[in-house]
Design a protein around this motif. Sequence first.
Motif, PDB file in Angstrom:
ATOM      1  N   LYS A 135      27.629  60.533  27.965  1.00 40.42           N
ATOM      2  CA  LYS A 135      26.069  59.591  27.882  1.00 40.42           C
ATOM      3  C   LYS A 135      25.114  60.622  28.309  1.00 40.42           C
ATOM      4  CE  LYS A 135      26.216  56.139  31.691  1.00 40.42           C
ATOM      5  NZ  LYS A 135      25.115  56.865  32.141  1.00 40.42           N
ATOM      6  N   ILE A 136      25.054  61.632  29.037  1.00 41.30           N
ATOM      7  CA  ILE A 136      23.714  62.559  28.836  1.00 41.30           C
ATOM      8  C   ILE A 136      23.067  62.243  28.176  1.00 41.30           C
ATOM      9  CG2 ILE A 136      22.496  64.156  30.274  1.00 41.30           C
ATOM     10  CD1 ILE A 136      24.873  63.992  32.267  1.00 41.30           C
ATOM     11  N   LEU A 137      23.833  63.281  27.135  1.00 38.04           N
ATOM     12  CA  LEU A 137      23.016  63.602  25.833  1.00 38.04           C
ATOM     13  C   LEU A 137      22.692  62.458  24.518  1.00 38.04           C
ATOM     14  CD1 LEU A 137      25.233  66.864  24.592  1.00 38.04           C
ATOM     15  CD2 LEU A 137      22.825  66.741  25.431  1.00 38.04           C
ATOM     16  N   GLU A 138      23.701  61.603  24.833  1.00 35.18           N
ATOM     17  CA  GLU A 138      22.684  60.028  24.067  1.00 35.18           C
ATOM     18  C   GLU A 138      21.516  59.307  24.952  1.00 35.18           C
ATOM     19  OE1 GLU A 138      26.414  58.015  24.507  1.00 35.18           O
ATOM     20  OE2 GLU A 138      27.879  58.007  22.196  1.00 35.18           O
ATOM     21  N   GLU A 139      21.581  59.523  25.920  1.00 35.35           N
ATOM     22  CA  GLU A 139      20.928  58.420  26.904  1.00 35.35           C
ATOM     23  C   GLU A 139      19.275  59.794  26.613  1.00 35.35           C
ATOM     24  OE1 GLU A 139      21.418  58.069  31.265  1.00 35.35           O
ATOM     25  OE2 GLU A 139      22.458  57.369  30.136  1.00 35.35           O
ATOM     26  N   LEU A 140      19.269  61.128  27.113  1.00 33.56           N
ATOM     27  CA  LEU A 140      18.632  62.074  26.420  1.00 33.56           C
ATOM     28  C   LEU A 140      17.648  61.849  24.818  1.00 33.56           C
ATOM     29  CD1 LEU A 140      19.629  65.429  27.559  1.00 33.56           C
ATOM     30  CD2 LEU A 140      17.409  64.305  28.443  1.00 33.56           C
ATOM     31  N   GLU A 141      18.942  61.474  24.039  1.00 31.84           N
ATOM     32  CA  GLU A 141      17.954  61.658  22.439  1.00 31.84           C
ATOM     33  C   GLU A 141      17.537  60.590  22.105  1.00 31.84           C
ATOM     34  OE1 GLU A 141      21.837  61.719  20.278  1.00 31.84           O
ATOM     35  OE2 GLU A 141      21.985  64.308  20.321  1.00 31.84           O
ATOM     36  N   ARG A 142      17.887  59.889  23.325  1.00 30.80           N
ATOM     37  CA  ARG A 142      17.270  57.932  23.158  1.00 30.80           C
ATOM     38  C   ARG A 142      15.439  58.395  23.391  1.00 30.80           C
ATOM     39  NH1 ARG A 142      22.296  55.769  24.308  1.00 30.80           N
ATOM     40  NH2 ARG A 142      21.487  55.137  26.013  1.00 30.80           N
ATOM     41  N   ALA A 143      15.037  59.435  24.297  1.00 30.14           N
ATOM     42  CA  ALA A 143      14.438  59.244  25.351  1.00 30.14           C
ATOM     43  C   ALA A 143      13.252  60.693  24.615  1.00 30.14           C
ATOM     44  CB  ALA A 143      14.306  59.361  26.758  1.00 30.14           C
ATOM     45  N   ALA A 144      13.826  61.702  24.472  1.00 29.59           N
ATOM     46  CA  ALA A 144      13.152  62.891  23.030  1.00 29.59           C
ATOM     47  C   ALA A 144      14.278  63.528  21.751  1.00 29.59           C
ATOM     48  CB  ALA A 144      13.153  63.769  23.919  1.00 29.59           C
ATOM     49  N   SER A 145      13.616  64.367  21.399  1.00 31.51           N
ATOM     50  CA  SER A 145      14.452  64.806  20.735  1.00 31.51           C
ATOM     51  C   SER A 145      14.670  65.779  21.023  1.00 31.51           C
ATOM     52  CB  SER A 145      13.786  65.574  19.478  1.00 31.51           C
ATOM     53  OG  SER A 145      13.854  66.132  17.865  1.00 31.51           O
ATOM     54  N   VAL A 146      16.130  66.259  20.897  1.00 30.63           N
ATOM     55  CA  VAL A 146      17.117  67.219  21.477  1.00 30.63           C
ATOM     56  C   VAL A 146      17.193  68.488  20.407  1.00 30.63           C
ATOM     57  CG1 VAL A 146      19.679  68.369  22.602  1.00 30.63           C
ATOM     58  CG2 VAL A 146      18.343  65.421  22.912  1.00 30.63           C
ATOM     59  N   VAL A 147      16.735  69.454  20.512  1.00 32.61           N
ATOM     60  CA  VAL A 147      16.287  70.038  20.426  1.00 32.61           C
ATOM     61  C   VAL A 147      18.171  71.603  19.918  1.00 32.61           C
ATOM     62  CG1 VAL A 147      15.421  72.576  19.401  1.00 32.61           C
ATOM     63  CG2 VAL A 147      14.386  70.596  20.163  1.00 32.61           C
ATOM     64  N   ARG A 148      17.948  71.693  21.127  1.00 33.85           N
ATOM     65  CA  ARG A 148      19.506  72.992  21.313  1.00 33.85           C
ATOM     66  C   ARG A 148      20.203  72.533  22.749  1.00 33.85           C
ATOM     67  NH1 ARG A 148      16.462  76.581  21.010  1.00 33.85           N
ATOM     68  NH2 ARG A 148      16.116  77.141  22.334  1.00 33.85           N
ATOM     69  N   VAL A 149      21.185  72.690  22.864  1.00 28.49           N
ATOM     70  CA  VAL A 149      22.120  72.361  23.905  1.00 28.49           C
ATOM     71  C   VAL A 149      23.443  73.851  23.812  1.00 28.49           C
ATOM     72  CG1 VAL A 149      24.102  71.068  25.077  1.00 28.49           C
ATOM     73  CG2 VAL A 149      22.474  69.916  23.457  1.00 28.49           C
ATOM     74  N   SER A 150      23.537  74.067  25.168  1.00 30.52           N
ATOM     75  CA  SER A 150      23.983  75.325  25.481  1.00 30.52           C
ATOM     76  C   SER A 150      24.811  74.612  26.347  1.00 30.52           C
ATOM     77  CB  SER A 150      23.815  76.904  26.202  1.00 30.52           C
ATOM     78  OG  SER A 150      22.107  76.903  26.587  1.00 30.52           O
ATOM     79  N   MET A 151      26.087  74.980  27.002  1.00 29.80           N
ATOM     80  CA  MET A 151      27.199  75.008  27.625  1.00 29.80           C
ATOM     81  C   MET A 151      27.956  75.870  27.824  1.00 29.80           C
ATOM     82  SD  MET A 151      29.706  71.917  27.934  1.00 29.80           S
ATOM     83  CE  MET A 151      30.369  72.263  27.354  1.00 29.80           C
ATOM     84  N   THR A 152      28.552  76.685  28.765  1.00 28.89           N
ATOM     85  CA  THR A 152      29.675  77.288  29.600  1.00 28.89           C
ATOM     86  C   THR A 152      29.861  77.247  30.722  1.00 28.89           C
ATOM     87  OG1 THR A 152      29.832  80.051  30.469  1.00 28.89           O
ATOM     88  CG2 THR A 152      27.392  79.147  30.558  1.00 28.89           C
TER      89      THR A 152
END
Length: 214
Positions: A123-140
């Motif tokens: 949900k967070i990434l979907e909302e971010l993609e509507r507001a900006a261009s998501v270049v990279r995501v890292s998660m650990t």
Amino acid sequence: MYSRYPLKLVTVTLEHDRCWTSFVKEGQIRVLSHVNNGTYVRDVVVGDIEAVRTVTRLDPSTRVKEVVNLRRYGDVVVADILLSYDNSTVALLQKNGVALLEPTVVEGTESWNFLAYEYQLRKILEELERAASVVRVSMTDYVPQREVVLSDDEVRALEGAISMGYFEVPRRHRTWEVSRKLGMSQSTFTLHLRRAQRKLATKFLNSLRRSSST
């Protein structure tokens, strides 16, 4: 009761066209504090002189409403900036209940760090993609580290060694000279210095391992 959902340490890098962050091409700015007040966001930032100078020259169309204060410390500047947003990234993340971590790093892009549960991310990434261009995501998986605490003697030994050029090549002063200046025996000085070095080196290596894992 303990949760069965582990916290994730997430870094999301965004590009915001025409936002002030997209104009910082030279140098780096680190946003140390975000204060969200509905329409306005107050950011306290530290950055290279040229990077901060770029921000001070921007007009309101880039979201910069006012540069409240500037303070120079050597080759870096701390700035207090008031920004005008209808729906800022910090507001979006806070709305989704994540734990926002500082600093946000700005280098033409914005790298946001936060703690969240994995089930929140879609949900967070979907909302971010509507507001900006998501270049990279890292998660650990988030693994807390104990805070490094140096004793007073370890701090004294480390500060004395640095100020007297003990770590320089070649050394400006030898062990007995530094220890005498500090009023310690050579063995005591060496003990405190090695303990301080071990603590700091361990913290640094753990940070490198976490960075590599992401």
